[in-house]
Design a protein around this motif. Structure first.
Motif, mmCIF file in Angstrom:
data_model
loop_
_atom_site.group_PDB
_atom_site.id
_atom_site.type_symbol
_atom_site.label_atom_id
_atom_site.label_comp_id
_atom_site.label_asym_id
_atom_site.label_seq_id
_atom_site.Cartn_x
_atom_site.Cartn_y
_atom_site.Cartn_z
ATOM 1 N N ILE A 93 33.819 47.359 55.910
ATOM 2 C CA ILE A 93 34.177 46.630 54.744
ATOM 3 C C ILE A 93 34.280 47.403 53.403
ATOM 4 C CG2 ILE A 93 33.595 44.373 55.524
ATOM 5 C CD1 ILE A 93 31.234 44.706 53.140
ATOM 6 N N GLU A 94 34.120 48.882 53.723
ATOM 7 C CA GLU A 94 34.291 49.643 52.539
ATOM 8 C C GLU A 94 35.451 49.739 51.695
ATOM 9 O OE1 GLU A 94 32.950 54.362 51.317
ATOM 10 O OE2 GLU A 94 32.927 53.451 53.412
ATOM 11 N N PRO A 95 35.414 49.327 50.719
ATOM 12 C CA PRO A 95 36.762 49.193 49.877
ATOM 13 C C PRO A 95 37.434 50.203 49.227
ATOM 14 C CG PRO A 95 34.774 48.648 48.394
ATOM 15 C CD PRO A 95 34.243 49.246 49.663
ATOM 16 N N ASP A 96 38.667 50.075 49.024
ATOM 17 C CA ASP A 96 39.306 51.063 48.113
ATOM 18 C C ASP A 96 39.125 50.561 46.546
ATOM 19 O OD1 ASP A 96 40.695 52.671 50.214
ATOM 20 O OD2 ASP A 96 41.454 50.750 50.693
ATOM 21 N N TYR A 97 38.890 49.228 46.136
ATOM 22 C CA TYR A 97 38.884 48.705 45.054
ATOM 23 C C TYR A 97 37.630 47.624 44.997
ATOM 24 C CZ TYR A 97 43.718 50.174 44.041
ATOM 25 O OH TYR A 97 44.796 51.065 43.933
ATOM 26 N N ALA A 98 36.989 47.584 43.906
ATOM 27 C CA ALA A 98 36.012 46.639 43.830
ATOM 28 C C ALA A 98 35.840 45.931 42.588
ATOM 29 C CB ALA A 98 34.731 47.448 43.992
ATOM 30 N N PHE A 99 35.716 44.824 42.541
ATOM 31 C CA PHE A 99 35.769 43.982 41.076
ATOM 32 C C PHE A 99 34.488 42.937 40.907
ATOM 33 C CE2 PHE A 99 40.259 44.990 42.723
ATOM 34 C CZ PHE A 99 40.539 45.729 41.439
ATOM 35 N N ALA A 100 34.339 42.621 39.822
ATOM 36 C CA ALA A 100 33.060 41.843 39.854
ATOM 37 C C ALA A 100 33.231 41.414 38.255
ATOM 38 C CB ALA A 100 31.860 42.635 39.957
ATOM 39 N N LEU A 101 32.612 40.344 37.932
ATOM 40 C CA LEU A 101 32.476 39.621 36.731
ATOM 41 C C LEU A 101 30.931 39.421 36.522
ATOM 42 C CD1 LEU A 101 31.824 36.418 36.664
ATOM 43 C CD2 LEU A 101 34.290 36.167 37.488
ATOM 44 N N HIS A 102 30.834 38.969 35.185
ATOM 45 C CA HIS A 102 29.252 38.783 34.663
ATOM 46 C C HIS A 102 29.638 37.912 33.518
ATOM 47 C CE1 HIS A 102 25.170 38.013 34.187
ATOM 48 N NE2 HIS A 102 24.925 38.900 35.195
ATOM 49 N N ASN A 103 29.156 36.507 33.386
ATOM 50 C CA ASN A 103 29.212 35.539 32.317
ATOM 51 C C ASN A 103 28.471 36.132 31.246
ATOM 52 O OD1 ASN A 103 26.654 33.892 31.561
ATOM 53 N ND2 ASN A 103 26.575 34.595 33.827
ATOM 54 N N MET A 104 28.831 35.995 29.973
ATOM 55 C CA MET A 104 28.206 36.534 28.757
ATOM 56 C C MET A 104 28.172 35.584 27.582
ATOM 57 S SD MET A 104 26.762 39.258 27.505
ATOM 58 C CE MET A 104 26.740 39.901 28.702
ATOM 59 N N PRO A 105 27.070 35.225 27.345
ATOM 60 C CA PRO A 105 26.675 34.236 26.069
ATOM 61 C C PRO A 105 27.124 35.097 24.965
ATOM 62 C CG PRO A 105 25.040 34.206 27.878
ATOM 63 C CD PRO A 105 25.672 35.337 28.303
ATOM 64 N N GLY A 106 27.438 34.319 23.834
ATOM 65 C CA GLY A 106 27.854 35.115 22.806
ATOM 66 C C GLY A 106 29.328 35.407 22.442
ATOM 67 N N LEU A 107 30.005 35.316 23.647
ATOM 68 C CA LEU A 107 31.491 35.359 23.792
ATOM 69 C C LEU A 107 31.948 33.969 23.839
ATOM 70 C CD1 LEU A 107 32.268 38.429 26.091
ATOM 71 C CD2 LEU A 107 32.418 38.270 23.731
ATOM 72 N N PRO A 108 33.138 33.796 23.017
ATOM 73 C CA PRO A 108 33.842 32.447 23.315
ATOM 74 C C PRO A 108 33.986 32.158 24.283
ATOM 75 C CG PRO A 108 34.680 33.783 21.467
ATOM 76 C CD PRO A 108 33.854 34.761 22.166
ATOM 77 N N LEU A 109 33.957 30.943 25.070
ATOM 78 C CA LEU A 109 33.875 30.346 26.445
ATOM 79 C C LEU A 109 35.307 30.627 26.955
ATOM 80 C CD1 LEU A 109 32.629 28.459 28.487
ATOM 81 C CD2 LEU A 109 33.915 26.644 27.681
ATOM 82 N N GLY A 110 35.186 31.481 28.083
ATOM 83 C CA GLY A 110 36.491 31.855 28.644
ATOM 84 C C GLY A 110 37.236 33.221 28.166
ATOM 85 N N PHE A 111 36.682 33.692 27.245
ATOM 86 C CA PHE A 111 37.268 35.064 26.769
ATOM 87 C C PHE A 111 36.765 36.055 27.516
ATOM 88 C CE2 PHE A 111 37.152 38.595 23.699
ATOM 89 C CZ PHE A 111 38.521 38.422 23.325
#
Length: 387
Positions: A157-175
């Motif tokens: 499964i070794e990727p050419d592209y890798a993406f992730a997210l992390h939720n972050m308190p302190g930022l407006p919801l959904g920004f």
């Protein structure tokens, strides 16, 4: 693939996804123990009928593969399986049922976003290349990404592209915030053991107490790195734990431990700070006639966001109407950066509210409102890259 404004998820989908997130939240498992969490993820993924599911990847990791069967890049979307060894304080109906453990970083929400992505990819699969959904174990202790990469099954499964997210308190919801370049600091836990000799408390001079060394080292270590601007010279040392002797009034101590977390913007600066810290320990121990042992734990390498991967995410934000801006590097660490050594990788921060508890607080809870937009962003990346 998907058109702008298309309805990827029905109301029934959203209800099922929220129920899935709440079920994960009820039964948290910490790093290295995520067996039941992985099984629950596999059961949910099976309904999305990926072309293949790989299990026990780098521990309890799971990877779902959606393969077009045609030449093209492999795009990996990664989330985390593990919870934290923290007692949850909550009045919610789905609060943790496991004493001393809780999903207090939002990994339950991150998993649910990828579960939603699997459902979307089943309905609108890639036209070329592959999408890989990685549910990674042991992020919280820094061991998981390295274990996944070291697993022979990762070659599939070794990727050419890798993406992730992390939720972050302190930022407006959904920004969303995202920038190319440094994204997360390098860090490692330094455990210092000081060994002397106990004695009766009435004759402390007959022993070798580590008290003076402990008193000297805690401020000396923190003076090595006082934080400040997150530039190339950023250094921070945080003493996180210390103990000395036995909890008794009749014994002068003969043993002590100090735990400290060392943090730099990049890996290259970490070795020099570790060497300085070790020199301080040796000097203090020698002065007090103590034996020493130094070990390192929870080793995290720094994360860089690749410019092309950042461009793909920003295009997805725009296509999905998600407000976004630039981000500064995070002081906190993430092992996602290891995937960026062989792939074009980027992680974005997704606002979970300006007035919500911080990550790792005992009353933190991931907002269900992020599930659908998070999945839509990743699906848009997949569509633009593999469509």
């Amino acid at each position: 693939m998907i058109q702008h404004g298309s309805a990827l998820f029905s109301n029934a989908d959203i209800v099922e996804l929220i129920d899935f997130r709440h079920a994960l939240h009820l039964s948290p498992e910490i790093s290295g123990e995520e067996r039941d969490t992985a099984r629950r993820v596999v059961r949910f993924l099976q309904a999305a009928r990926p072309d293949r599911i790989i299990t026990e990847l780098g521990g309890h990791g799971v990877a779902a593969i959606f393969d077009s069967g045609k030449p093209g890049p492999t795009a990996m979307f990664r989330c985390e399986l593990d919870a934290l060894p923290i007692q949850e304080i909550s009045d919610s109906s789905y609060r943790s049922e496991v004493p001393g453990k809780g999903h207090l970083c939002g990994h339950d929400g991150h998993m649910t976003i990828l579960a939603a992505l699997a459902r979307a990819l089943h309905r609108e699969p890639p036209r070329h290349g592959r999408a890989v959904l990685l549910f990674q174990p042991a992020e919280e202790n820094g061991a998981g990404a390295a274990a996944v990469i070291a697993d022979p099954k990762f070659a599939e499964i070794e990727p050419d592209y890798a993406f992730a997210l992390h939720n972050m308190p302190g930022l407006p919801l959904g920004f969303a915030t995202l920038s190319a370049g440094p994204a997360n600091c390098a860090s490692r836990g330094m455990r210092i053991s000081l060994s002397g000799k106990t004695s009766h408390a009435s004759v402390p001079e007959a022993g070798r107490s580590p008290m003076r060394a402990v008193a000297d080292l805690m401020p000396a270590l923190t003076a090595l790195g006082k934080g400040g601007a997150l530039d190339e010279n950023y250094r921070l040392v945080t003493v996180t734990h210390a103990r000395m002797g036995e909890p008794a009034f009749g014994i002068a101590p003969g043993y002590a431990e100090i735990w400290a977390t060392l943090r730099t913007l990049r890996d290259e600066k970490m070795d020099a700070m570790c060497a300085e810290a070790e020199a301080l320990v040796r000097e203090s121990a020698s002065r007090c006639g103590l034996g020493i042992e130094i070990t390192y734990h929870d080793v995290f390498h720094h994360c860089d966001n690749d410019a092309e991967a950042v461009k793909l995410l920003r295009q997805a934000f725009d296509d999905e109407g998600v407000s976004h801006g630039e981000s500064d590097p995070m002081r906190g660490s993430e092992d996602f950066g290891l995937f960026g050594r062989s792939a074009k990788a980027a992680m974005f921060l997704f606002g979970s509210g300006e007035n919500t508890p911080q990550l790792h607080n005992p009353d933190f809870d991931f907002p269900d409102a992020l599930i659908e937009p998070g999945a839509r962003i990743f699906m848009r990346v997949a569509a633009n890259l593999l469509g």
